[in-house]
Scaffold this motif. Structure first.
Motif, PDB file in Angstrom:
ATOM      1  N   SER A   1       0.829  -1.212   0.000  1.00  0.00           N
ATOM      2  CA  SER A   1       0.000   0.000   0.000  1.00  0.00           C
ATOM      3  C   SER A   1       0.859   1.255   0.000  1.00  0.00           C
ATOM      4  CB  SER A   1      -0.943  -0.011   1.198  1.00  0.00           C
ATOM      5  OG  SER A   1      -0.233  -0.307   2.371  1.00  0.00           O
TER       6      SER A   1
ATOM      7  N   PRO B   1      -0.407   4.073  -4.288  1.00  0.00           N
ATOM      8  CA  PRO B   1      -0.816   5.390  -4.794  1.00  0.00           C
ATOM      9  C   PRO B   1       0.103   5.909  -5.900  1.00  0.00           C
ATOM     10  CG  PRO B   1      -0.815   5.370  -2.398  1.00  0.00           C
ATOM     11  CD  PRO B   1      -0.169   4.097  -2.842  1.00  0.00           C
TER      12      PRO B   1
ATOM     13  N   VAL C   1      -0.659   4.019  -9.180  1.00  0.00           N
ATOM     14  CA  VAL C   1      -1.905   4.484  -9.785  1.00  0.00           C
ATOM     15  C   VAL C   1      -1.601   5.626 -10.741  1.00  0.00           C
ATOM     16  CG1 VAL C   1      -4.057   5.704  -9.329  1.00  0.00           C
ATOM     17  CG2 VAL C   1      -3.429   3.762  -7.921  1.00  0.00           C
ATOM     18  N   GLU C   2      -0.779   6.564 -10.290  1.00  0.00           N
ATOM     19  CA  GLU C   2      -0.443   7.725 -11.113  1.00  0.00           C
ATOM     20  C   GLU C   2       0.422   7.334 -12.299  1.00  0.00           C
ATOM     21  OE1 GLU C   2      -1.642  10.882 -10.823  1.00  0.00           O
ATOM     22  OE2 GLU C   2      -2.950   9.793  -9.464  1.00  0.00           O
TER      23      GLU C   2
ATOM     24  N   ASP D   1       0.398   5.041  10.747  1.00  0.00           N
ATOM     25  CA  ASP D   1       1.051   5.413   9.502  1.00  0.00           C
ATOM     26  C   ASP D   1       1.977   6.613   9.684  1.00  0.00           C
ATOM     27  OD1 ASP D   1      -1.064   7.754   7.916  1.00  0.00           O
ATOM     28  OD2 ASP D   1      -1.079   7.141   9.993  1.00  0.00           O
TER      29      ASP D   1
ATOM     30  N   GLN E   1       1.835   9.720   8.537  1.00  0.00           N
ATOM     31  CA  GLN E   1       1.207  11.000   8.864  1.00  0.00           C
ATOM     32  C   GLN E   1       0.974  11.117  10.365  1.00  0.00           C
ATOM     33  OE1 GLN E   1       1.999  11.987   5.726  1.00  0.00           O
ATOM     34  NE2 GLN E   1       0.451  13.493   6.316  1.00  0.00           N
TER      35      GLN E   1
ATOM     36  N   TYR F   1       8.693  16.337   3.321  1.00  0.00           N
ATOM     37  CA  TYR F   1       7.496  16.951   2.756  1.00  0.00           C
ATOM     38  C   TYR F   1       6.773  17.771   3.818  1.00  0.00           C
ATOM     39  CZ  TYR F   1       2.961  17.040   0.307  1.00  0.00           C
ATOM     40  OH  TYR F   1       1.787  17.414  -0.308  1.00  0.00           O
ATOM     41  N   GLU F   2       6.627  17.189   5.023  1.00  0.00           N
ATOM     42  CA  GLU F   2       5.912  17.873   6.095  1.00  0.00           C
ATOM     43  C   GLU F   2       6.722  19.053   6.633  1.00  0.00           C
ATOM     44  OE1 GLU F   2       2.792  17.418   7.328  1.00  0.00           O
ATOM     45  OE2 GLU F   2       2.439  15.914   5.761  1.00  0.00           O
TER      46      GLU F   2
ATOM     47  N   GLN G   1       6.768  13.540  -6.230  1.00  0.00           N
ATOM     48  CA  GLN G   1       5.518  14.001  -5.641  1.00  0.00           C
ATOM     49  C   GLN G   1       5.085  13.122  -4.477  1.00  0.00           C
ATOM     50  OE1 GLN G   1       2.031  14.019  -8.155  1.00  0.00           O
ATOM     51  NE2 GLN G   1       2.837  15.811  -9.218  1.00  0.00           N
ATOM     52  N   HIS G   2       5.364  11.827  -4.577  1.00  0.00           N
ATOM     53  CA  HIS G   2       4.957  10.900  -3.527  1.00  0.00           C
ATOM     54  C   HIS G   2       6.037  10.743  -2.473  1.00  0.00           C
ATOM     55  CE1 HIS G   2       1.049   9.412  -4.998  1.00  0.00           C
ATOM     56  NE2 HIS G   2       1.501   9.915  -6.119  1.00  0.00           N
TER      57      HIS G   2
ATOM     58  N   GLN H   1      -3.783  12.860  -8.836  1.00  0.00           N
ATOM     59  CA  GLN H   1      -2.687  12.756  -7.858  1.00  0.00           C
ATOM     60  C   GLN H   1      -3.042  11.805  -6.721  1.00  0.00           C
ATOM     61  OE1 GLN H   1      -1.539  16.490  -6.359  1.00  0.00           O
ATOM     62  NE2 GLN H   1      -0.424  17.047  -8.192  1.00  0.00           N
ATOM     63  N   ALA H   2      -3.450  10.607  -7.061  1.00  0.00           N
ATOM     64  CA  ALA H   2      -3.779   9.571  -6.088  1.00  0.00           C
ATOM     65  C   ALA H   2      -4.903   9.999  -5.143  1.00  0.00           C
ATOM     66  CB  ALA H   2      -2.555   9.161  -5.286  1.00  0.00           C
ATOM     67  N   GLY H   3      -5.694  10.999  -5.532  1.00  0.00           N
ATOM     68  CA  GLY H   3      -6.828  11.412  -4.713  1.00  0.00           C
ATOM     69  C   GLY H   3      -6.623  12.706  -3.961  1.00  0.00           C
ATOM     70  N   ARG H   4      -5.384  13.245  -4.000  1.00  0.00           N
ATOM     71  CA  ARG H   4      -5.131  14.481  -3.263  1.00  0.00           C
ATOM     72  C   ARG H   4      -5.916  15.636  -3.861  1.00  0.00           C
ATOM     73  NH1 ARG H   4       1.275  14.305  -2.532  1.00  0.00           N
ATOM     74  NH2 ARG H   4       1.009  12.846  -4.231  1.00  0.00           N
TER      75      ARG H   4
ATOM     76  N   ALA I   1      -6.117   8.631   3.998  1.00  0.00           N
ATOM     77  CA  ALA I   1      -5.674   8.960   5.348  1.00  0.00           C
ATOM     78  C   ALA I   1      -4.402   8.210   5.714  1.00  0.00           C
ATOM     79  CB  ALA I   1      -6.781   8.637   6.343  1.00  0.00           C
ATOM     80  N   MET I   2      -4.220   7.013   5.164  1.00  0.00           N
ATOM     81  CA  MET I   2      -3.124   6.158   5.613  1.00  0.00           C
ATOM     82  C   MET I   2      -1.914   6.165   4.689  1.00  0.00           C
ATOM     83  SD  MET I   2      -3.648   4.951   8.463  1.00  0.00           S
ATOM     84  CE  MET I   2      -4.806   4.386   9.660  1.00  0.00           C
ATOM     85  N   ASN I   3      -2.122   6.251   3.390  1.00  0.00           N
ATOM     86  CA  ASN I   3      -1.015   5.998   2.469  1.00  0.00           C
ATOM     87  C   ASN I   3      -0.598   7.184   1.613  1.00  0.00           C
ATOM     88  OD1 ASN I   3      -0.821   3.295   3.221  1.00  0.00           O
ATOM     89  ND2 ASN I   3      -2.522   2.770   1.886  1.00  0.00           N
TER      90      ASN I   3
ATOM     91  N   SER J   1       0.535  11.046   1.486  1.00  0.00           N
ATOM     92  CA  SER J   1       0.850  12.217   2.290  1.00  0.00           C
ATOM     93  C   SER J   1       0.157  13.429   1.690  1.00  0.00           C
ATOM     94  CB  SER J   1       2.362  12.434   2.409  1.00  0.00           C
ATOM     95  OG  SER J   1       3.011  12.022   1.241  1.00  0.00           O
ATOM     96  N   GLY J   2      -0.446  14.234   2.565  1.00  0.00           N
ATOM     97  CA  GLY J   2      -1.221  15.380   2.109  1.00  0.00           C
ATOM     98  C   GLY J   2      -2.620  15.010   1.664  1.00  0.00           C
TER      99      GLY J   2
ATOM    100  N   SER K   1      -5.230  14.220   3.749  1.00  0.00           N
ATOM    101  CA  SER K   1      -6.299  14.351   4.752  1.00  0.00           C
ATOM    102  C   SER K   1      -7.473  15.245   4.344  1.00  0.00           C
ATOM    103  CB  SER K   1      -5.758  14.817   6.099  1.00  0.00           C
ATOM    104  OG  SER K   1      -4.400  14.727   6.175  1.00  0.00           O
TER     105      SER K   1
END
Lengths: 269, 276
Positions: A33, A37, A40-41, A173, A175, A198-199, A262-263, B49-52, B236-238, B240-241, B243
């Protein structure tokens, strides 16, 4: 009567759409997981270049990716670690790298930490920041919950057994880990380097600690100097077909470097 | 004595208020995070962007399809089973005991186990792959025990005297079922429907195994599609950014649940007045 007609209509539409011919080739990916993401992109971009191919990405964890790649349910498995010795029947294609950084609150005077200190902290031999050269105060240890590959890598790297770790806070996770450390000046935790940077850019009050003298940054990771890192792999079973091969090459190419970035991962070129 | 009761009432009232605070604060957080992202575009557009960024259009459609498949399987099967249990099976018979035992057992099985079962049966053995159909069928298996139990309870609530009156008026069995028993039980059945739909809507693990993770507009029932709950979980889990988009999706899911609740309320109201 109207509603009955409606239901009949809906059923017919569904049946018809279910029987619609599928002239496209579908490449199914499944697994980690952490990678999903991103893939997917990458898949979306690949589809724009290859209109006759669909890329379906399924998440569920590294072990499932390996299992699905073996059983043929997925053409490509996603594994957020290097393959174990008993998984050598699969061929890995590394698409990116990820590292784990020890993080503390931005107000913490400490800039670096050694592996021995991490082990001593997490096994409870040291418990006060003054023991590490910081200001006095009880250390709050943030730890990952069971089942996360970050935890696996952390334990493996420091030679720890999860049973001997006595954390103050167990989180899920990345975050959440960043939020818990950002909200507590006495906390220490570990998260993916990419997410942490990133944060920090977004203004979260956290600091990445150098580990054994090596700065924790994507640059150091890229240079291969940072010790606590892992590979993000695509794995295939046997000889892939032409389109799958094209997708594997595409995922490793510089055409997707911006997506990887980006990820919050580091492209493996 | 009176005084003490007044105090007790006040204390209980306070407790109720405190308990109300929990869901309210939850709503508050979700609203605060999500309302800024939520607009028509968000409901209709495809995720980027993966849902962002982008919207959740395909995800709403997938959710609706999965729920439709689940309910169109669970309702006839579940209602039929409940009628069979109430009408055909002797309450003290061995068959009844066995069935009740099996239902309770199945109802207590964690949803993830149903997910593994669905993955094995629908995805692998039947060769449907990760698909909306596999997801809907697995969910149907999961909610069936709950739905049957709810329907059965509603049907058993019908007074014995109604049956006797129907028999004395020589009303046929089918007539009794259609005109008296089912309308009488409709509110209870509707409640069971809402509970089942709610449970199906909230499910994440099961669908991750079966319906999958794909965010494209579904073109057929054999396509993989991600539901709202899976999308919320993943953002929420995978990601970043993720939320804000995750909170906005949660708001949409709440809206969905509310609509189903209202629908069931309407269904539950009508036939009862008709029966009287």
């Amino acid at each position: 009567m109207i509603s009955r007609n409606l239901i009949a209509l809906a059923c017919t539409t569904l049946l018809l759409s279910a029987c619609a011919p599928q002239d496209k080739q579908t490449i199914t990916l499944s697994g980690s997981s952490t990678i999903a993401p991103l893939m997917v992109e990458i898949g979306k971009r690949f589809e724009t270049q290859h209109p006759d191919v669909r890329v379906d990405v399924q998440a569920g964890g590294t072990s499932r990716g390996i299992q699905d790649a073996r059983s043929g349910l997925a053409a490509i498995g996603m594994a957020s670690r290097s393959l174990h010795a008993d998984e050598r029947d699969l061929v890995p294609y590394t698409i990116a790298q990820d590292g784990i950084a020890m993080i503390v609150h931005a107000s913490n005077p400490l800039d670096g930490i050694s592996s021995e200190q991490v082990v001593a902290l997490y096994t409870g031999k040291l418990s006060d920041w003054s023991d590490l050269g910081g200001a006095a105060g009880q250390v709050v240890k943030v730890h990952k919950a069971e089942g996360h590959s970050t935890l696996e890598l952390f334990l493996q790297h420091f030679g720890l057994d999860n049973a001997e770790v006595h954390p103050d806070l167990v989180i899920g996770d990345n975050q959440q880990g960043i939020k818990s450390v950002a909200g507590n000046p006495l906390a220490i935790g570990y998260v993916s380097i990419g997410s942490a940077e990133y944060e920090v850019k977004l203004g979260a009050p956290i600091k990445l600690l150098a580990l054994d003298g090596q700065a924790a940054s994507t640059a150091a990771l890229l240079a291969g100097q940072y010790p606590l890192s892992r590979e993000l792999n695509l794995v295939v079973n046997g000889e892939p077909d032409a389109n799958t091969r094209a997708l594997l090459a595409f995922a490793q190419s510089s055409e997707v470097a911006d997506l990887v970035d980006q990820h919050a991962f580091i492209p493996a070129l | 004595m009176n005084r003490r009761e007044a105090w007790r009432a006040r204390a209980l009232g306070l407790l109720a208020l405190v308990l109300m605070l929990a869901p309210l604060s939850l709503l508050w957080t979700v609203f605060g995070d999500g309302i800024g992202v939520l607009d028509w575009q968000f409901l209709l557009a495809e995720p980027e962007q993966a849902g962002r960024s982008g919207g959740i259009g395909p995800i709403i459609v997938s959710t609706a399809l999965v729920l439709l498949i689940c309910m169109s399987l669970a309702v006839p099967l579940g209602l039929g089973t409940a009628l069979f249990l109430v009408e055909q099976v002797r309450p003290e018979g061995r068959l009844n005991l066995t069935l009740q035992w099996a239902l309770d057992g199945l109802g207590a099985v964690p949803s993830v186990v149903f997910g593994l079962f669905g993955y094995r049966l629908f995805v692998v053995e039947l060769g449907w792959g990760y698909s909306l159909l596999a997801g809907g069928c697995t969910l149907a298996c999961m909610v069936l025990p709950l739905f049957i139990r709810g329907c059965e309870q509603a049907l058993r609530d019908c007074p014995q005297s109604y049956r006797q009156a129907a028999a004395s008026l020589a009303i046929s069995r089918v007539g009794y079922l259609r005109r008296i028993l089912l309308p009488f039980a409709a509110p209870g059945i509707a409640a069971a429907l809402v509970l089942s739909a709610g449970r199906a809507l909230a499910e994440t693990a099961v669908l991750l195994f079966t319906a999958g993770y794909v965010m494209r507009w579904p073109e057929s029932l054999f396509d993989s599609g991600r539901t709202l709950a899976v999308h919320i979980y993943d953002l929420a889990m995978n990601v970043s950014g993720g939320s804000p988009a995750s909170a906005a999706t949660a708001l949409v899911l709440l809206g969905f649940a509310l609509v189903i609740q209202l629908l069931a309320w309407q269904i539950g109201k009508r036939p009862l007045s008709f029966a009287r």
